[in-house]
Write a protein that holds these residues in place. Structure first.
Motif, short mmCIF file in Angstrom:
data_model
loop_
_atom_site.label_atom_id
_atom_site.label_comp_id
_atom_site.label_asym_id
_atom_site.label_seq_id
_atom_site.Cartn_x
_atom_site.Cartn_y
_atom_site.Cartn_z
N VAL A 111 -61.38 -51.43 29.35
CA VAL A 111 -62.64 -50.68 29.31
C VAL A 111 -62.49 -49.39 30.11
O VAL A 111 -61.89 -49.39 31.19
CB VAL A 111 -63.78 -51.54 29.91
N THR A 112 -63.01 -48.28 29.61
CA THR A 112 -63.13 -47.06 30.40
C THR A 112 -64.40 -47.20 31.22
O THR A 112 -65.48 -47.39 30.66
CB THR A 112 -63.24 -45.82 29.50
N VAL A 113 -64.25 -47.16 32.54
CA VAL A 113 -65.37 -47.46 33.42
C VAL A 113 -65.91 -46.18 34.07
O VAL A 113 -65.16 -45.37 34.61
CB VAL A 113 -64.96 -48.46 34.52
N ILE A 114 -67.22 -46.02 34.01
CA ILE A 114 -67.92 -44.97 34.75
C ILE A 114 -68.43 -45.62 36.02
O ILE A 114 -69.29 -46.50 35.97
CB ILE A 114 -69.08 -44.38 33.93
N MET A 115 -67.83 -45.23 37.17
CA MET A 115 -68.17 -45.83 38.45
C MET A 115 -69.23 -44.99 39.16
O MET A 115 -69.01 -43.81 39.39
CB MET A 115 -66.92 -45.94 39.32
N VAL A 116 -70.36 -45.59 39.49
CA VAL A 116 -71.45 -44.89 40.15
C VAL A 116 -71.68 -45.52 41.52
O VAL A 116 -71.81 -46.73 41.64
CB VAL A 116 -72.74 -44.96 39.31
N ASP A 117 -71.74 -44.67 42.54
CA ASP A 117 -72.02 -45.15 43.90
C ASP A 117 -72.56 -43.99 44.73
O ASP A 117 -72.43 -42.83 44.34
CB ASP A 117 -70.75 -45.71 44.55
N LYS A 118 -73.16 -44.31 45.87
CA LYS A 118 -73.71 -43.27 46.75
C LYS A 118 -72.64 -42.46 47.44
O LYS A 118 -72.84 -41.30 47.76
CB LYS A 118 -74.60 -43.91 47.82
N ASN A 119 -71.50 -43.07 47.70
CA ASN A 119 -70.45 -42.43 48.49
C ASN A 119 -69.37 -41.84 47.57
O ASN A 119 -68.55 -42.58 47.02
CB ASN A 119 -69.83 -43.45 49.43
N PRO A 120 -69.34 -40.52 47.41
CA PRO A 120 -68.37 -39.91 46.48
C PRO A 120 -66.92 -40.11 46.89
O PRO A 120 -66.05 -40.26 46.04
CB PRO A 120 -68.75 -38.43 46.47
N GLN A 121 -66.63 -40.15 48.19
CA GLN A 121 -65.25 -40.34 48.64
C GLN A 121 -64.72 -41.72 48.26
O GLN A 121 -63.59 -41.88 47.82
CB GLN A 121 -65.11 -40.13 50.15
N VAL A 122 -65.57 -42.73 48.42
CA VAL A 122 -65.14 -44.09 48.10
C VAL A 122 -64.96 -44.27 46.60
O VAL A 122 -64.03 -44.93 46.15
CB VAL A 122 -66.15 -45.12 48.67
N VAL A 123 -65.82 -43.63 45.81
CA VAL A 123 -65.67 -43.69 44.35
C VAL A 123 -64.34 -43.06 43.95
O VAL A 123 -63.61 -43.59 43.12
CB VAL A 123 -66.85 -43.01 43.64
N GLU A 124 -64.01 -41.93 44.54
CA GLU A 124 -62.75 -41.26 44.22
C GLU A 124 -61.55 -42.13 44.62
O GLU A 124 -60.56 -42.19 43.89
CB GLU A 124 -62.67 -39.90 44.90
N GLN A 125 -61.64 -42.83 45.76
CA GLN A 125 -60.56 -43.72 46.18
C GLN A 125 -60.39 -44.86 45.17
O GLN A 125 -59.27 -45.20 44.79
CB GLN A 125 -60.84 -44.30 47.56
N ALA A 126 -61.51 -45.45 44.75
CA ALA A 126 -61.44 -46.54 43.78
C ALA A 126 -60.85 -46.05 42.46
O ALA A 126 -60.01 -46.72 41.85
CB ALA A 126 -62.84 -47.13 43.55
N LYS A 127 -61.26 -44.87 42.02
CA LYS A 127 -60.74 -44.30 40.77
C LYS A 127 -59.24 -44.06 40.88
O LYS A 127 -58.49 -44.33 39.95
CB LYS A 127 -61.49 -42.99 40.46
N HIS A 128 -58.80 -43.58 42.03
CA HIS A 128 -57.38 -43.33 42.25
C HIS A 128 -56.58 -44.64 42.21
O HIS A 128 -55.50 -44.69 41.61
CB HIS A 128 -57.17 -42.63 43.59
N ILE A 129 -57.10 -45.68 42.82
CA ILE A 129 -56.42 -46.97 42.84
C ILE A 129 -56.28 -47.53 41.42
O ILE A 129 -55.24 -48.04 41.03
CB ILE A 129 -57.16 -47.97 43.74
N LEU A 130 -57.34 -47.41 40.62
CA LEU A 130 -57.32 -47.93 39.26
C LEU A 130 -56.49 -47.07 38.33
O LEU A 130 -55.97 -47.56 37.34
CB LEU A 130 -58.74 -48.02 38.71
N GLY A 131 -56.38 -45.78 38.62
CA GLY A 131 -55.58 -44.89 37.79
C GLY A 131 -56.33 -44.28 36.61
O GLY A 131 -55.78 -43.47 35.90
N LYS A 132 -57.56 -44.69 36.41
CA LYS A 132 -58.36 -44.08 35.35
C LYS A 132 -59.83 -44.37 35.64
O LYS A 132 -60.17 -45.07 36.57
CB LYS A 132 -57.98 -44.60 33.97
N GLY A 133 -60.69 -43.85 34.82
CA GLY A 133 -62.12 -44.03 35.01
C GLY A 133 -62.79 -42.74 35.40
O GLY A 133 -62.14 -41.73 35.62
N ILE A 134 -64.10 -42.79 35.49
CA ILE A 134 -64.90 -41.63 35.85
C ILE A 134 -65.74 -42.01 37.05
O ILE A 134 -66.38 -43.05 37.06
CB ILE A 134 -65.82 -41.23 34.66
N GLY A 135 -65.72 -41.17 38.10
CA GLY A 135 -66.50 -41.45 39.29
C GLY A 135 -67.67 -40.51 39.41
O GLY A 135 -67.52 -39.30 39.24
#
Length: 64
Positions: A36-60
């Motif tokens: 699945v292509t995941v759109i990750m939504v959260d209050k903290n933009p830095q943490v979303v970017e870290q999660a996106k980097h770990i997964l290697g794909k997705g939209i934060g």
């Protein structure tokens, strides 16, 4: 039965709120494994970017 075939989510797009930690992150990880292509939504933009980097794909997206 294979979980991939059961849910048939490969190629789909999903949005997960609270995606940077806890249950939200676990859902993102599972959906990522299912193709699945995941759109990750959260209050903290830095943490979303870290999660996106770990997964290697997705939209934060940072949202309150």
């Amino acid at each position: 039965m294979n979980i991939d075939n059961f849910f048939g989510l490969n190629g789909k797009v999903a949005m997960v709120t609270g995606a940077s930690a806890g249950i939200g992150l676990a859902i993102v990880e599972l959906m990522n494994e299912l193709g699945v292509t995941v759109i990750m939504v959260d209050k903290n933009p830095q943490v979303v970017e870290q999660a996106k980097h770990i997964l290697g794909k997705g939209i934060g997206i940072a949202a309150d």
